[in-house]
Enzyme design. Structure first.
Site, PDB file in Angstrom:
ATOM      1  N   ASP A   1       2.197   5.375  -0.161  1.00 53.38           N
ATOM      2  CA  ASP A   1       1.525   6.307   0.753  1.00 53.38           C
ATOM      3  C   ASP A   1       1.742   7.481  -0.442  1.00 53.38           C
ATOM      4  OD1 ASP A   1       0.472   8.313   2.507  1.00 53.38           O
ATOM      5  OD2 ASP A   1       2.367   8.411   3.568  1.00 53.38           O
TER       6      ASP A   1
ATOM      7  N   LYS B   1       0.714  -1.338  -0.045  1.00 62.49           N
ATOM      8  CA  LYS B   1       0.012   0.103  -0.024  1.00 62.49           C
ATOM      9  C   LYS B   1       0.857   1.284  -0.190  1.00 62.49           C
ATOM     10  CE  LYS B   1      -4.096   2.239   2.198  1.00 62.49           C
ATOM     11  NZ  LYS B   1      -3.264   3.565   1.715  1.00 62.49           N
TER      12      LYS B   1
ATOM     13  N   GLU C   1       3.350   1.805   4.000  1.00 61.29           N
ATOM     14  CA  GLU C   1       2.201   2.191   4.843  1.00 61.29           C
ATOM     15  C   GLU C   1       1.399   0.909   5.252  1.00 61.29           C
ATOM     16  OE1 GLU C   1      -1.491   5.410   4.361  1.00 61.29           O
ATOM     17  OE2 GLU C   1      -0.732   4.552   2.377  1.00 61.29           O
TER      18      GLU C   1
END
Length: 324
Positions: free
Chosen positions: A41, A39, A185
């Protein structure tokens, strides 16, 4: 897959990005049905490359960001004669190779070409590509995620400012541990059979963030508004270092009204006239207190200004508090 009559060459279908649902990782006995990605950022962007060497970038909010990130234009040149629509995340990485949203903020919204070109040299972005929704006249949104991923890898679009980061299938806990160690993240889990649903927040895509806990010293507070008037709306947090108490941000999210009332009582007995922080604090109307109360907070990382990113209150730490 559906064939579209798309003419002229630059008239690609407009496709809104599919969204993930906040949720825990899939259960271990269901991992084999899922793919796992980092994931990032950053800023979500859909990239439109009509095959004539040009590129258009559109954010999740529908804004044209092509001029903002001029260093990404070369991606269109890597796809001659191959009209394609790609999904990805624009990031700026720090010296350790980790996405830094604070650095990316210096790039966002800049439309002036000269200013954008200057910033591109100082804070270059990287486009992390993770999906393909349209290719060579065919709409791919009905294909399963696993097949779209294979087509994306097959494009071979690696470049100086864009890439296709690898995903793993069936190893969620390993992906979780690797992203935690790497300082990312969190993890995106995507069901291998999932279709691409434009603009839909689907349970077939799950996002799970890493959070970091930290003990901070309360050096002041800011009054709440409305029904919270007279109570702490946020506490001003600091960390001790050789120069003194360093301000790291304000924390108000996660505080219940009962906790605010308790804090108001505790803080009322340790007021002081001046700031206990070693440097300036950019909070108007701050109330200062002796730096004795310690709180545990959660946050997702640090900004470029060394402030807490997305801090959330967890609890007061009476075992670490010094009121004597």
């Amino acid at each position: 897959m559906d064939r579209l009559e798309v003419t002229p060459a630059h008239a690609l279908p407009e496709i809104r990005p599919m969204l993930a649902t906040p949720a825990p990782l899939p259960a271990e006995d269901d991992e084999a049905s899922w793919g796992f990605e980092v994931k990032w950022d950053g800023v979500r962007c859909v990239a439109y490359a009509p095959g004539d060497g040009t590129l258009r970038l559109v954010t999740r909010a529908g804004n044209d960001a092509t001029a903002t990130y001029p260093e990404l234009r070369g991606l269109g040149e890597r796809l001659p004669g191959r009209p394609v629509v790609l999904d990805g995340e624009v990031v700026v990485v720090d010296e350790r190779g980790r996405p830094d949203f604070g650095l990316l903020q210096r790039r966002m919204g800049v439309a002036n070409p000269r200013r954008a070109a200057h910033l591109a040299m100082e804070y270059p972005v990287h486009l992390m590509l993770f999906d393909v929704m349209y290719l060579d006249g065919a709409l791919l949104t009905e294909l399963p995620y696993r097949e779209r991923r294979a087509l994306l890898y097959g494009l071979g679009v690696g470049g100086p400012n864009w890439s296709v980061p690898a995903h793993v299938e069936g190893h969620g806990l390993q992906a979780w541990d690797a992203t935690l160690r790497g300082g990312f993240e969190g993890v995106l889990a995507k069901r291998l059979t999932s279709r691409y649903l434009p603009g839909v927040r689907s349970p077939d895509w799950r996002k799970t963030k890493h959070v970091i806990t930290l003990d901070v010293v309360i050096g002041g507070w800011a009054e709440g508004r409305g029904h919270l008037a007279g109570l702490p709306g946020a506490v001003l947090a600091g960390l001790r270092d050789p120069s003194g108490l360093r301000y790291v941000g304000s924390v108000g999210s996660g505080l219940s009204e009962h906790e605010r009332q308790d804090l108001a009582r505790y803080l009322s007995v340790i007021p002081r006239a001046d700031s206990p922080f070693a440097g300036p604090v950019d909070v108007s109307g701050a109330h200062w207190v002796e730096p004795r109360l310690v709180a545990e907070i959660a946050f997702t990382g640090w900004t470029a200004a060394d402030r807490l990113r997305h801090p959330t209150w967890h609890r007061l730490r009476p075992d670490l508090t010094q009121l004597g």
